[in-house]
Structures are given as C-alpha cells and as structure tokens.
Scaffold this motif. Structure first.
Motif, PDB file in Angstrom:
ATOM      1  N   THR A  59      22.597  73.471  91.263  1.00 12.03           N
ATOM      2  CA  THR A  59      23.470  73.949  92.334  1.00 12.03           C
ATOM      3  C   THR A  59      22.675  74.423  93.555  1.00 12.03           C
ATOM      4  OG1 THR A  59      23.467  76.069  91.170  1.00 12.03           O
ATOM      5  CG2 THR A  59      25.373  74.647  90.829  1.00 12.03           C
ATOM      6  N   ALA A  60      21.357  74.418  93.452  1.00  5.98           N
ATOM      7  CA  ALA A  60      20.492  74.924  94.534  1.00  5.98           C
ATOM      8  C   ALA A  60      19.885  73.749  95.290  1.00  5.98           C
ATOM      9  CB  ALA A  60      19.398  75.816  93.958  1.00  5.98           C
ATOM     10  N   GLY A  61      20.420  73.475  96.466  1.00  6.55           N
ATOM     11  CA  GLY A  61      19.975  72.316  97.244  1.00  6.55           C
ATOM     12  C   GLY A  61      18.473  72.301  97.495  1.00  6.55           C
ATOM     13  N   ALA A  62      17.899  73.450  97.824  1.00  8.57           N
ATOM     14  CA  ALA A  62      16.472  73.490  98.148  1.00  8.57           C
ATOM     15  C   ALA A  62      15.623  73.167  96.915  1.00  8.57           C
ATOM     16  CB  ALA A  62      16.094  74.859  98.706  1.00  8.57           C
ATOM     17  N   ALA A  63      16.060  73.662  95.753  1.00  2.52           N
ATOM     18  CA  ALA A  63      15.313  73.396  94.520  1.00  2.52           C
ATOM     19  C   ALA A  63      15.396  71.910  94.156  1.00  2.52           C
ATOM     20  CB  ALA A  63      15.872  74.258  93.381  1.00  2.52           C
ATOM     21  N   VAL A  64      16.587  71.329  94.320  1.00  3.46           N
ATOM     22  CA  VAL A  64      16.738  69.903  94.024  1.00  3.46           C
ATOM     23  C   VAL A  64      15.905  69.086  95.006  1.00  3.46           C
ATOM     24  CG1 VAL A  64      18.376  67.993  93.869  1.00  3.46           C
ATOM     25  CG2 VAL A  64      19.019  70.255  93.002  1.00  3.46           C
ATOM     26  N   ALA A  65      15.906  69.495  96.267  1.00  4.44           N
ATOM     27  CA  ALA A  65      15.090  68.802  97.267  1.00  4.44           C
ATOM     28  C   ALA A  65      13.612  68.860  96.890  1.00  4.44           C
ATOM     29  CB  ALA A  65      15.306  69.417  98.647  1.00  4.44           C
ATOM     30  N   ALA A  66      13.175  70.002  96.365  1.00  4.35           N
ATOM     31  CA  ALA A  66      11.774  70.151  95.956  1.00  4.35           C
ATOM     32  C   ALA A  66      11.432  69.181  94.819  1.00  4.35           C
ATOM     33  CB  ALA A  66      11.501  71.594  95.538  1.00  4.35           C
ATOM     34  N   THR A  67      12.415  68.887  93.969  1.00  6.56           N
ATOM     35  CA  THR A  67      12.218  67.920  92.886  1.00  6.56           C
ATOM     36  C   THR A  67      11.889  66.535  93.446  1.00  6.56           C
ATOM     37  OG1 THR A  67      13.926  69.103  91.647  1.00  6.56           O
ATOM     38  CG2 THR A  67      13.246  66.962  90.804  1.00  6.56           C
ATOM     39  N   PRO A  84      33.111  60.554  86.676  1.00  7.50           N
ATOM     40  CA  PRO A  84      33.565  61.032  87.988  1.00  7.50           C
ATOM     41  C   PRO A  84      33.189  62.508  88.159  1.00  7.50           C
ATOM     42  CG  PRO A  84      35.311  59.816  86.872  1.00  7.50           C
ATOM     43  CD  PRO A  84      34.219  60.006  85.859  1.00  7.50           C
ATOM     44  N   LEU A  85      32.676  62.839  89.328  1.00  5.25           N
ATOM     45  CA  LEU A  85      32.205  64.200  89.609  1.00  5.25           C
ATOM     46  C   LEU A  85      33.369  65.139  89.928  1.00  5.25           C
ATOM     47  CD1 LEU A  85      29.898  66.247  90.411  1.00  5.25           C
ATOM     48  CD2 LEU A  85      30.051  65.271  92.715  1.00  5.25           C
ATOM     49  N   ILE A  86      33.328  66.325  89.360  1.00  4.73           N
ATOM     50  CA  ILE A  86      34.253  67.389  89.762  1.00  4.73           C
ATOM     51  C   ILE A  86      33.578  68.141  90.907  1.00  4.73           C
ATOM     52  CG2 ILE A  86      35.412  69.531  89.055  1.00  4.73           C
ATOM     53  CD1 ILE A  86      35.515  68.367  86.195  1.00  4.73           C
ATOM     54  N   GLU A  87      34.071  67.909  92.128  1.00  5.74           N
ATOM     55  CA  GLU A  87      33.391  68.433  93.326  1.00  5.74           C
ATOM     56  C   GLU A  87      33.243  69.950  93.256  1.00  5.74           C
ATOM     57  OE1 GLU A  87      32.386  66.377  95.818  1.00  5.74           O
ATOM     58  OE2 GLU A  87      33.426  64.507  95.297  1.00  5.74           O
ATOM     59  N   ALA A  88      34.265  70.620  92.704  1.00  9.10           N
ATOM     60  CA  ALA A  88      34.276  72.086  92.698  1.00  9.10           C
ATOM     61  C   ALA A  88      33.165  72.675  91.811  1.00  9.10           C
ATOM     62  CB  ALA A  88      35.635  72.594  92.225  1.00  9.10           C
ATOM     63  N   ALA A  89      32.491  71.832  91.030  1.00  7.22           N
ATOM     64  CA  ALA A  89      31.426  72.340  90.162  1.00  7.22           C
ATOM     65  C   ALA A  89      30.229  72.821  90.978  1.00  7.22           C
ATOM     66  CB  ALA A  89      30.996  71.257  89.172  1.00  7.22           C
ATOM     67  N   GLY A  90      30.131  72.380  92.203  1.00  7.17           N
ATOM     68  CA  GLY A  90      29.076  72.883  93.075  1.00  7.17           C
ATOM     69  C   GLY A  90      27.707  72.272  92.859  1.00  7.17           C
ATOM     70  N   ILE A  91      27.675  71.106  92.228  1.00  8.94           N
ATOM     71  CA  ILE A  91      26.392  70.408  92.078  1.00  8.94           C
ATOM     72  C   ILE A  91      25.913  69.982  93.470  1.00  8.94           C
ATOM     73  CG2 ILE A  91      25.267  68.371  91.092  1.00  8.94           C
ATOM     74  CD1 ILE A  91      26.169  70.468  89.016  1.00  8.94           C
ATOM     75  N   SER A  92      24.626  70.188  93.731  1.00  8.11           N
ATOM     76  CA  SER A  92      24.095  69.798  95.040  1.00  8.11           C
ATOM     77  C   SER A  92      24.301  68.307  95.269  1.00  8.11           C
ATOM     78  CB  SER A  92      22.599  70.114  95.104  1.00  8.11           C
ATOM     79  OG  SER A  92      22.019  69.412  96.197  1.00  8.11           O
ATOM     80  N   PRO A  93      24.827  67.916  96.439  1.00  2.00           N
ATOM     81  CA  PRO A  93      25.010  66.489  96.723  1.00  2.00           C
ATOM     82  C   PRO A  93      23.686  65.721  96.716  1.00  2.00           C
ATOM     83  CG  PRO A  93      25.788  67.858  98.573  1.00  2.00           C
ATOM     84  CD  PRO A  93      25.313  68.791  97.515  1.00  2.00           C
ATOM     85  N   GLU A  95      19.785  79.893  78.019  1.00  2.00           N
ATOM     86  CA  GLU A  95      19.316  81.088  78.733  1.00  2.00           C
ATOM     87  C   GLU A  95      19.646  80.988  80.230  1.00  2.00           C
ATOM     88  OE1 GLU A  95      17.933  83.738  77.250  1.00  2.00           O
ATOM     89  OE2 GLU A  95      17.611  84.818  79.153  1.00  2.00           O
ATOM     90  N   THR A  96      19.501  79.796  80.788  1.00  2.00           N
ATOM     91  CA  THR A  96      19.759  79.600  82.222  1.00  2.00           C
ATOM     92  C   THR A  96      21.252  79.702  82.515  1.00  2.00           C
ATOM     93  OG1 THR A  96      17.830  78.143  82.312  1.00  2.00           O
ATOM     94  CG2 THR A  96      19.333  78.048  84.184  1.00  2.00           C
ATOM     95  N   ALA A  97      22.069  79.227  81.581  1.00  2.00           N
ATOM     96  CA  ALA A  97      23.532  79.299  81.709  1.00  2.00           C
ATOM     97  C   ALA A  97      24.015  78.688  83.013  1.00  2.00           C
ATOM     98  CB  ALA A  97      24.025  80.739  81.564  1.00  2.00           C
ATOM     99  N   ALA A  98      23.374  77.597  83.418  1.00  2.00           N
ATOM    100  CA  ALA A  98      23.752  76.871  84.627  1.00  2.00           C
ATOM    101  C   ALA A  98      23.218  75.447  84.488  1.00  2.00           C
ATOM    102  CB  ALA A  98      23.144  77.542  85.858  1.00  2.00           C
ATOM    103  N   PRO A  99      23.820  74.488  85.206  1.00  2.00           N
ATOM    104  CA  PRO A  99      23.337  73.102  85.109  1.00  2.00           C
ATOM    105  C   PRO A  99      21.945  72.936  85.719  1.00  2.00           C
ATOM    106  CG  PRO A  99      25.096  73.302  86.750  1.00  2.00           C
ATOM    107  CD  PRO A  99      25.013  74.620  86.053  1.00  2.00           C
ATOM    108  N   VAL A 100      21.138  72.083  85.088  1.00  2.00           N
ATOM    109  CA  VAL A 100      19.744  71.879  85.496  1.00  2.00           C
ATOM    110  C   VAL A 100      19.491  70.388  85.707  1.00  2.00           C
ATOM    111  CG1 VAL A 100      17.339  72.056  84.699  1.00  2.00           C
ATOM    112  CG2 VAL A 100      18.929  73.955  84.291  1.00  2.00           C
ATOM    113  N   THR A 101      19.083  70.007  86.908  1.00  2.00           N
ATOM    114  CA  THR A 101      18.663  68.622  87.114  1.00  2.00           C
ATOM    115  C   THR A 101      17.283  68.440  86.501  1.00  2.00           C
ATOM    116  OG1 THR A 101      17.839  69.272  89.293  1.00  2.00           O
ATOM    117  CG2 THR A 101      19.971  68.163  89.227  1.00  2.00           C
TER     118      THR A 101
END
Ligand code: TXA
Ligand code: MG
Length: 316
Positions: free
Chosen positions: A40-48, A97-106, A131-137
């Motif tokens: 959900t963190a655009g900057a972190a995904v961009a860093a990937t 199909p993506l659920i937009e409201a999930a807030g995954i970074s585009p 432990e993270t309790a959030a989605p991880v790319t």
C-alpha cells in the motif's frame, strides 16, 4: 546489526517494522526469496522496481497470509475460491479483478484492473505476513533478468546494498517461482508455469489456456532473456563441447565437461527444480566458457524448469 539474520521472533518483528517504515526486506518463500515491500506504500513499491531495475509495466505479486486477506484485495469467483481452498498456502498465484478500495499501490499492479495474489506456504513468509498484517509485494529478490535467488546468500550477493534486512530461511524447497493462473477472464489461463504443476491444477479447472495471443512463444515478450546467467546457455545438449560446463540430469552423463552439476541423478523433477537456480549460479562462476544443459522431460515440474531454461538461453 548484520544484514542476513536468523528468522527469530525478534527478527520477524523487526522485519515487519521495517516494512511499515517503507523499507525493503528480503524473505524466504517455498519457491524463491522475495523482495518484500508494503503493497500500500507507493514509495516502497517504487523502491522495489528501482532495486531490481525492473520495467514499470511488469506488475508485482501481492502476498498475504491467508485467503481471507486475499479476498479483501481481489474478487474471488467460484473457480478462484476452489483453487485457493485446495492449493493455498502454496506455490500458486491467482490473477483476479482488483478491489480498488483495498488501497494497493497502482505501481504494484502496473495500473491494471487486476491483481496477482499469493499465499506462500513457507513458515518464515507466513510469520512475516502475519506479523506485518498488511499486503506485501514481493518479486523474486534478484536484479531483473538474472537468476532468481534460492538462498539468503544469493540475495546478499545480488541486492545486499538495496535491502534493510534479509531473513535467512535456508534453501527454498520448491526452487522455481509460483505458477501464475489468470482467472480475471472467462477462460483460465496459465501465465507462468511454476512450482505447482499444470496437471494438478487442470484436474480442478479443466484445460488451462495459454497466455494471451500477444504473448505467444514466438513473441519477444515471452521468450525475452530472463533467469539469465552471464555465460551463454545451450539447451538439449547430448554431448559436451570444448570449454563447456554441464548442467546434467539423470544417471547417464556425457564426459568432458569443465565442470558438472547434476540436477537429479535419479531423474526426480522436484529435486531438479529445487537445485536449478543454485546450480546455474555455480556453473556461471566455474570459469567455463558456456553452459550446456541436458534434455529435461516436459511433464510435471519439467514444464517450469524448461520454461526457465529456455529464457536463460534466449538471445540477450
Ligand atoms: O514464487 C513467486 O511467485 C515469487 C515469490 C517471491 O513469491 N515471486 C515472483 O514475483 O516470482 P515476480 O515479480 O518475479 O513475478 C511476478 C509474475 C510476473 O510474471 C508478472 O508479470 C505476473 O506475475 N503478474 C503480476 N501481476 C499480474 C497481473 N495483474 N496480471 C498478469 N500477470 C501479473
Ligand atoms: Mg522474477
């Protein structure tokens, strides 16, 4: 504090904290090591993408701890629910199909209206995701186009300066990436053969179609050089040529190689998959001039092994 750490409960907590701070954490899955970022963190995904040198149009797989978490991100129909129920956790990725409201970074989905979801089975990946309790790319933790990592040392050698932490879970037991099945359309498609073999999936889905026609094996996209060692790779070798190292399979091995690794002397395809990437790396550093690869049967995990080898041998 060192970069490669044992996956103790304290290390898992530290890794989850780093992810929430937007840092990259490498972790083992049953298939290959992943380069984790908070989805959900655009900057972190961009860093990937930056760390891998990965083209931005190639979307990432979103990893979650269980099917309930996945159902908050992708829309499950009956086919998807059936596959998730049967094969998760495990080496299967579903494109839904993506659920937009999930807030995954585009950035993670490359702007698509679909999302690739995976529930890994490895205990360290499970512990980290819980432990993270959030989605991880998590793409494979290697520079784009190179050989995927199956040990923590591989990750440290390739991306050690790019990650905040590497959780060491030993060698990955499956050894090739997850099988990617596209269920976003009417026809289920096999987008990438992988650690769960086609026949096992088709018993539930019926025949899987190939990737979209634009992705036929003759197109550059599909055959593009990938999983590539530095040395040239020659497939279906029945003899060894001057200066070649040999990636062997089975009991009968032709003589004369500068270096030999045998994927499975007994001809076991699961063993061969588990060893594939590590042995390619070893032969790449053997001092030979090229790598010759013996024929691999096409059934079972052989489909994924042959797919990776074909891309390793593709024109650069
Ligand atoms: O085993 C694995 O799947 C590993 C481990 C770390 O979980 N991850 C992995 O990720 O292999 P990566 O990024 O190397 O491969 C992701 C694959 C790519 O072929 C990508 O094109 C495809 O999944 N993909 C991701 N999102 C997609 C989408 N929305 N539609 C179609 N394909 C998608
Ligand atoms: Mg990859």
């Amino acid at each position: 504090m060192s970069l490669v750490v044992e996956p103790s409960p304290a290390a898992i907590r530290r890794a989850a904290r780093l992810l929430h701070e937007g840092r990259l954490v490498a972790f083992p899955t049953e298939t290959v090591y992943g380069l984790g970022a908070l989805a959900t963190a655009g900057a972190a995904v961009a860093a990937t993408f930056a760390a891998k040198g990965r083209p931005a149009h190639n979307p990432l797989i979103v990893h979650v701890a269980d099917a309930d978490a996945a159902a908050r991100i992708g829309r499950f129909d009956r086919r998807a629910a059936m596959l998730a129920e049967r094969f998760w956790p495990g080496p299967l990725t579903l494109v839904l199909p993506l659920i937009e409201a999930a807030g995954i970074s585009p950035l993670a989905t490359a702007g698509l209206r679909t999302v690739a979801l995976r529930v890994p089975g490895h205990s360290v990946a499970q512990a980290l995701l819980r432990e993270t309790a959030a989605p991880v790319t998590a793409p494979s933790a290697n520079p784009s186009g190179r050989i995927s990592p199956t040990t923590a040392d591989h990750v440290a050698a390739d991306l050690g300066d790019r990650v905040a932490l590497i959780l060491d879970g030993g060698a990955c037991p499956v050894g090739v990436e997850s099988t990617v099945v596209d269920l976003a359309g009417d026809t289920p498609r096999l987008l990438r053969p992988g650690g769960l073999d086609r026949a096992t999936i088709e018993r539930l889905t019926g025949p899987l179609a190939a990737a979209e026609p634009t992705n036929t094996p003759s197109s550059p996209g599909q055959l593009a050089s990938h999983y590539a060692p530095r040395l040239p790779v020659r497939l279906d070798a029945v003899e060894v040529r001057q200066g070649e190292a040999l990636l062997a399979f089975g009991a009968v091995v032709p003589p004369g190689a500068a270096a030999v690794r045998n994927l499975s002397p007994s001809g076991d395809l699961a063993e061969a998959a588990a060893r594939l990437f590590a042995m390619l790396r070893e032969l790449d550093h053997s001092g030979a001039a090229a790598i010759a690869v013996m024929p691999i049967p096409a059934h079972g995990l052989g489909e994924a092994i042959r797919d990776r080898l074909r891309r390793a041998a593709a024109p650069r």
